[in-house]
Design an enzyme around this catalytic site. Structure first.
Site, PDB file in Angstrom:
ATOM      1  N   ASP A  19     -37.148  85.318 -13.107  1.00  0.00           N
ATOM      2  CA  ASP A  19     -37.312  86.387 -14.085  1.00  0.00           C
ATOM      3  C   ASP A  19     -38.318  86.038 -15.174  1.00  0.00           C
ATOM      4  O   ASP A  19     -38.491  86.823 -16.113  1.00  0.00           O
ATOM      5  CB  ASP A  19     -35.959  86.701 -14.745  1.00  0.00           C
ATOM      6  CG  ASP A  19     -35.481  85.556 -15.632  1.00  0.00           C
ATOM      7  OD1 ASP A  19     -35.265  84.446 -15.103  1.00  0.00           O
ATOM      8  OD2 ASP A  19     -35.350  85.754 -16.846  1.00  0.00           O
TER       9      ASP A  19
ATOM     10  N   ASP B 151     -33.664  81.320  -9.705  1.00  0.00           N
ATOM     11  CA  ASP B 151     -33.380  80.940 -11.076  1.00  0.00           C
ATOM     12  C   ASP B 151     -31.944  81.394 -11.376  1.00  0.00           C
ATOM     13  O   ASP B 151     -31.366  82.195 -10.625  1.00  0.00           O
ATOM     14  CB  ASP B 151     -34.385  81.625 -12.006  1.00  0.00           C
ATOM     15  CG  ASP B 151     -34.053  81.417 -13.470  1.00  0.00           C
ATOM     16  OD1 ASP B 151     -33.919  80.245 -13.887  1.00  0.00           O
ATOM     17  OD2 ASP B 151     -33.886  82.423 -14.183  1.00  0.00           O
TER      18      ASP B 151
ATOM     19  N   ASP C 137     -30.213  81.874 -15.141  1.00  0.00           N
ATOM     20  CA  ASP C 137     -30.092  82.753 -16.306  1.00  0.00           C
ATOM     21  C   ASP C 137     -31.102  83.890 -16.247  1.00  0.00           C
ATOM     22  O   ASP C 137     -32.312  83.662 -16.136  1.00  0.00           O
ATOM     23  CB  ASP C 137     -30.308  81.958 -17.599  1.00  0.00           C
ATOM     24  CG  ASP C 137     -29.340  80.805 -17.740  1.00  0.00           C
ATOM     25  OD1 ASP C 137     -28.203  81.047 -18.173  1.00  0.00           O
ATOM     26  OD2 ASP C 137     -29.714  79.671 -17.390  1.00  0.00           O
TER      27      ASP C 137
END
Length: 240
Positions: free
Chosen positions: A179, A12, A14
């Site tokens: 995250d 991922d 961000d």
């Protein structure tokens, strides 16, 4: 790579590779100010991250205008606001974002070792490329899949399936590192392992609740799975 359990690692963007929330909040508030709306807080923006920048802007407008998201999407003014946001965000990219500790060194080591590296994000491609370029990360990735690259986005497994097929890699040799619950669901839907970082953006919820295979504190965990580290990642993984 011999001795390493993964031939493909999908990341991922961000909250995983780069802390981008501060400059996203700046761009959102630049836009809200330009259209005579009140500013939103950093914490609110943090909680809206995950479904792509367009959806984040919609959530911000829905909040300040006290309407539902669909009303924002269908409003006559939204295309102009979205276009303005695009300009503000491109100007803000790289101004307050920063790589998380160890990211660059780990990506360089994995790339040099022959592991296929891919970014899978719901952020639109124009912004994804701008952020990656701002931090000189683009050459380290073999593929970048943004929210508008394919017909569907995370948590649909299409991006993972695309990479497994493209690189000819077995499912058990692939790892997703993210995250958020969206990242965990993406990996689960594709039938691959998933590790989650505890420091990112998960809409205000503990990442442990999403039940990834492993919760990690930083990128050094990607070296720790090597037998005695194999001497491959000898450099310190302190802040870049």
């Amino acid at each position: 790579m011999k001795g390493y359990p993964y031939d493909l690692i999908l990341f991922d963007l961000d909250g995983t590779l780069i802390e981008t929330a501060p400059e996203i909040a700046d761009a959102v508030n630049d836009t809200l100010t330009a259209f005579e709306r009140p500013a939103v807080t950093q914490q609110q923006v943090d909680h809206w991250i995950g479904h792509g920048t367009r959806e984040l802007l919609i959530q911000a407008l829905a909040f300040v205008d006290r309407v539902d998201a669909q009303t924002v999407r269908t409003s006559a003014s939204f295309p102009d606001i979205e276009a303005a946001f695009g300009l503000h965000y491109e100007q803000r990219c790289g101004t307050r974002s920063q790589l998380y500790p160890g990211v660059r060194l780990m990506l360089e080591a994995l790339h040099a070792a022959g592991v296929k590296l891919v970014v899978v994000t719901n952020k639109e491609d124009r912004y994804t490329r701008t952020v990656l370029n701002a931090h000189q990360l683009t050459p380290l990735f073999h593929r970048v899949i943004s929210g508008d690259t394919l017909a569907v986005k995370k948590p649909h497994p299409a991006a993972v399936e695309d990479c497994l097929m493209r690189f000819g890699i077995a499912r058990e040799r692939a790892l997703f590192v993210g995250d958020s619950s969206i990242d965990v669901a993406t990996a689960r839907n594709a039938g691959i392992a998933v590790w989650a970082l505890a420091h990112g953006y998960n809409m205000g919820q503990p990442i442990e609740d999403s039940r990834p295979n492993r919760v990690i504190s930083d990128f050094s965990a990607l070296a720790a799975v090597l037998p005695a580290h194999s001497g491959l990642f000898g450099q310190s993984l302190e802040a870049d």
